[in-house]
Design an enzyme around this catalytic site. Structure first.
Site, short mmCIF file in Angstrom:
data_model
loop_
_atom_site.label_atom_id
_atom_site.label_comp_id
_atom_site.label_asym_id
_atom_site.label_seq_id
_atom_site.Cartn_x
_atom_site.Cartn_y
_atom_site.Cartn_z
N GLU A 399 0.80 -1.23 0.00
CA GLU A 399 0.00 0.00 0.00
C GLU A 399 0.83 1.28 0.00
O GLU A 399 0.58 2.19 0.78
CB GLU A 399 -0.96 0.00 1.20
N ASN A 445 2.14 -5.13 -3.11
CA ASN A 445 0.76 -5.48 -2.76
C ASN A 445 -0.06 -4.22 -2.50
O ASN A 445 0.40 -3.29 -1.83
CB ASN A 445 0.81 -6.33 -1.47
N HIS A 481 -10.21 -6.73 -1.86
CA HIS A 481 -11.32 -6.60 -0.91
C HIS A 481 -12.46 -5.96 -1.72
O HIS A 481 -12.53 -4.73 -1.83
CB HIS A 481 -10.92 -5.73 0.28
N GLU A 510 -5.72 -11.07 -0.85
CA GLU A 510 -6.57 -10.85 0.32
C GLU A 510 -8.04 -10.88 -0.06
O GLU A 510 -8.86 -10.07 0.41
CB GLU A 510 -6.22 -9.50 0.97
N ASP A 512 -11.81 -11.05 -0.41
CA ASP A 512 -13.10 -11.23 0.27
C ASP A 512 -14.14 -10.45 -0.53
O ASP A 512 -13.82 -9.48 -1.21
CB ASP A 512 -13.08 -10.84 1.76
O1 9MR Z 1 -6.90 -8.28 8.90
C1 9MR Z 1 -5.93 -7.45 9.48
C2 9MR Z 1 -6.43 -6.91 10.81
O2 9MR Z 1 -6.57 -7.96 11.73
C3 9MR Z 1 -5.46 -5.88 11.35
O3 9MR Z 1 -6.01 -5.25 12.48
C4 9MR Z 1 -5.17 -4.84 10.30
C5 9MR Z 1 -4.12 -3.86 10.77
O4 9MR Z 1 -2.89 -4.50 10.94
O5 9MR Z 1 -4.72 -5.45 9.11
C6 9MR Z 1 -5.65 -6.31 8.55
O6 9MR Z 1 -5.16 -6.82 7.35
C7 9MR Z 1 -4.88 -5.88 6.33
C8 9MR Z 1 -3.66 -6.35 5.61
O7 9MR Z 1 -2.60 -6.53 6.49
C9 9MR Z 1 -3.28 -5.37 4.50
N1 9MR Z 1 -4.37 -5.13 3.62
C10 9MR Z 1 -5.62 -4.75 4.26
C11 9MR Z 1 -6.00 -5.80 5.30
C12 9MR Z 1 -7.34 -5.48 5.90
O8 9MR Z 1 -7.27 -4.30 6.59
#
Ligand code: 9MR
Length: 615
Positions: A399, A445, A481, A510, A512
């Site tokens: 990101e 990513n 997402h 990722e 969903d």
């Molecule tokens: O699913 C993850 C959540 O449990 C955490 O709180 C959050 C912050 O670290 O990150 C979420 O996963 C993210 C991923 O690492 C990067 N892309 C977006 C995902 C959803 O927020």
């Protein structure tokens, strides 16, 4: 239908959600007796029942605080585990008679003078520990009889909290009469480790019989004691009642019914590329892959790759400069290895919020030294896991492109600012990763790049630049997402094609598919709050179409695989991280329902892999 940007960067979500938590509170006077009637023990997190939620209705008021206990008696009692029950695909929750798993997605509020409320996130409920007696509470609706109940809380404190020397005090208080409470449960600072889950187990004493009542609701929670700073996250709260007859009115029974089967023996057997799922370890007491048998069963049945949802992020692995903590990540990777699964490493460099270690956020040295520190992290982590042999790919940078101004790299990133307002850290991270592991597949990513929009263009520009300058990069991770209606399959395919045309791999990292889309023009009028059969079937088709688009667009040699971001709808990050959902579990975005039963989405995914029509 015109849509606005559909995914809010995580750090914004985290801040924005503060409004969801309860307000600030006045205080009701307390029983400040120093009697230590709530005995405690603190143990590393392990136990927690699965599946169940006892919802609590939160009247507005607030708790109050107390004095420090005079002593800390200990007794450790693990709550009884609640196995997943049988329920229809669309059912939500059920409860065992004697165990209440407190809802961590709603009903909590800030406690104590000057509190700033709570935030709901995928880890649980967080509050900023801005002073003595600041905490978070929730209600357990009457009739509730807590005498001799055992309350177990899994908590996780930030490094700032640990450094402040403050302690934690779980509390229980009857919301009526003179508001008698119990304040003897105590976790001293020495028992807390930053970024590590601990379970505080407290027993409600029967000594003074005050909890032998069912007329009033009870509020339970935890507050900071001393001169705290930083953030406390309450990940789960389980109440093991001593008296079955007095179980909470918020309990509901599981409903027996026929269970949908997708008829898929093993998803992974249907593909020649990695079929992955994001999985938790100690970052989620409930869904811990090392302890939750239901999670293990579904992961081992259908997947051959795991991504750590959290525990391989930067602050988990290097909380303070030069101090690497690989224990939990090692256990995660070793588990995968023992089941013949590979691991997709996530993520070496990500700007968002708490996963950036404080030493990096607060960097005051030179930009050159900062970049050296970033390289050192990448090198140490990739080196470490290369030795395991089953970490086959990495999200090297996550990101980095600005989502709201997509012609640019993200400037609200410590990595950007501390690198001297430069995106040079991106290529440095890739170079360090390649130097550390010549064989791992290295991905950039990001989210929203599947829209085939300006962000996609910026990403392609970066790839072109990297290739021209021989910066090592192997592919792009499309987080995906997505929603049922957005982005279009045409745009998803076009965006992937642009990466394929550069000869690079495409990995869906990722995936969903949220059923409710709060960003489309009909919101909230078109919100659904029940996962209907129609929604389930539409989602099945959507999963199929996405996987089919991937297969149609990406040639076999460039397929990095497909990973779903979680296993069950109960564990999705979307419930609380999407502010418009307001804590409601209305995304239903994954392949399995709350009770690990197949959803039609699983059939849709399999249909595409098997070359069947999407319908
Ligand atoms: O699913 C993850 C959540 O449990 C955490 O709180 C959050 C912050 O670290 O990150 C979420 O996963 C993210 C991923 O690492 C990067 N892309 C977006 C995902 C959803 O927020």
């Amino acid at each position: 239908m015109q849509q606005i940007q559909r995914l809010i960067p995580l750090f914004l979500i985290t801040i924005g959600l503060s409004a969801c938590g309860g307000g600030s509170g006045g205080s009701k006077s307390t029983n400040s007796s120093a009697a230590s009637v709530l005995a405690s023990s603190v143990v590393p997190s392990s136990v927690v029942a699965s599946s169940v939620v006892a919802s609590s209705v939160a009247p507005s008021s607030t708790a109050r605080s107390s004095v420090a206990p005079s002593s800390v008696p200990t007794s450790s009692v693990a709550p009884s585990s609640t196995p997943a029950s049988s329920a229809p695909a669309s059912s939500s929750s059920s409860i065992a008679n004697t165990t209440i798993n407190v809802d961590m997605t709603s009903g909590w509020r800030g406690n104590g003078e000057g509190n700033s409320g709570v935030t709901f996130n995928s880890d649980g409920v967080s509050f900023t520990a801005s002073g003595d007696n600041i905490g978070a509470v929730t209600d357990v609706a009457k009739p509730i009889k807590l005498e001799e109940a055992v309350i177990s809380m899994v908590v996780n404190v930030s490094s700032e909290f640990k450094a402040s020397g403050a302690s934690l005090q779980p509390l229980a208080q009857i919301k009526g009469g003179s508001w008698p409470g119990e304040w003897g449960c105590w976790s001293g600072n020495e028992l807390l480790t930053a970024g590590t889950d601990v379970t505080i187990t407290c027993t409600i004493s029967e000594a003074d019989k005050k909890f032998d009542q069912t007329d009033n609701d009870v509020q339970i929670g935890v507050q900071a004691k001393g001169s705290p700073a930083g953030v406390v996250t309450i990940k789960s709260v389980t109440i093991a009642l001593a008296q079955t007859a007095a179980s909470s009115s918020s309990a509901t029974s599981s409903t027996a019914s026929s269970i949908y089967s997708a008829g898929v023996n093993s998803l992974r057997d249907l593909a020649s590329f990695p079929i992955g799922a994001a999985v938790s370890n100690t970052d989620s007491a409930t869904y811990n892959i090392l302890t939750n048998a239901s999670e293990q069963a579904v992961v081992e049945k259908h997947f051959d790759q795991m991504t750590a949802g959290n525990i391989m992020k930067m602050s988990y692995l290097q909380p303070t400069q030069g101090n690497f903590t690989f224990t939990n990540a090692d256990a995660f990777v070793d588990y995968a290895k023992s089941k013949n699964m590979t691991v997709h490493g996530h993520a070496l460099v990500w700007h968002s919020d708490y996963q950036v270690p404080s030493f990096m956020k607060n960097w005051s040295g030179s930009a050159a030294d900062f970049i050296t520190a970033v390289e050192a992290h990448v090198t140490a982590v990739v080196d470490h896991f290369e030795a395991k042999g089953n970490v086959t790919s990495w999200d090297v940078v996550n990101e980095a492109i600005n989502d709201s101004s997509p012609a640019n790299f993200r400037t609200d990133s410590a990595f950007y600012t501390k690198s001297g307002n430069s995106a040079v850290y991106i290529e440095k991270a890739f170079q360090a990763a390649r130097a550390a592991d010549a064989n791992a597949t290295l991905y950039y990513n990001d989210y929203n790049i599947d829209q085939n929009n300006a962000k996609t263009t910026k990403m392609i520009e970066m790839l072109t630049d990297f290739q021209a300058r021989n910066i090592p990069i192997d592919g792009v991770g499309f987080q995906m997402h997505v929603f049922m209606d957005y982005p279009s399959i045409a745009n998803i395919s076009a965006a992937m094609k642009k990466v394929v045309d550069k000869g690079l791999k495409v990995k869906i990292t990722e995936l969903d598919v949220a059923v409710n889309n709060p960003y489309n023009s009909g919101w909230p009028g078109n919100k659904i709050t029940t996962f209907t059969e129609a929604a389930a079937l539409a989602q099945k088709k959507r999963y199929c179409e996405i996987v089919k688009a991937y297969l149609d667009t990406v040639p076999a040699n460039l397929r990095g695989g497909i990973t779903v971001w979680g296993t069950t709808d109960a564990s999705t990050w979307l419930t609380t991280a999407t502010a418009a959902y307001n804590g409601q579990a209305i995304a239903w975005p994954l392949l399995f329902d709350n009770n690990y039963n197949d959803k039609p989405a699983l059939r849709g995914y399999a249909d595409a892999l098997q070359g069947s029509a999407c319908n």
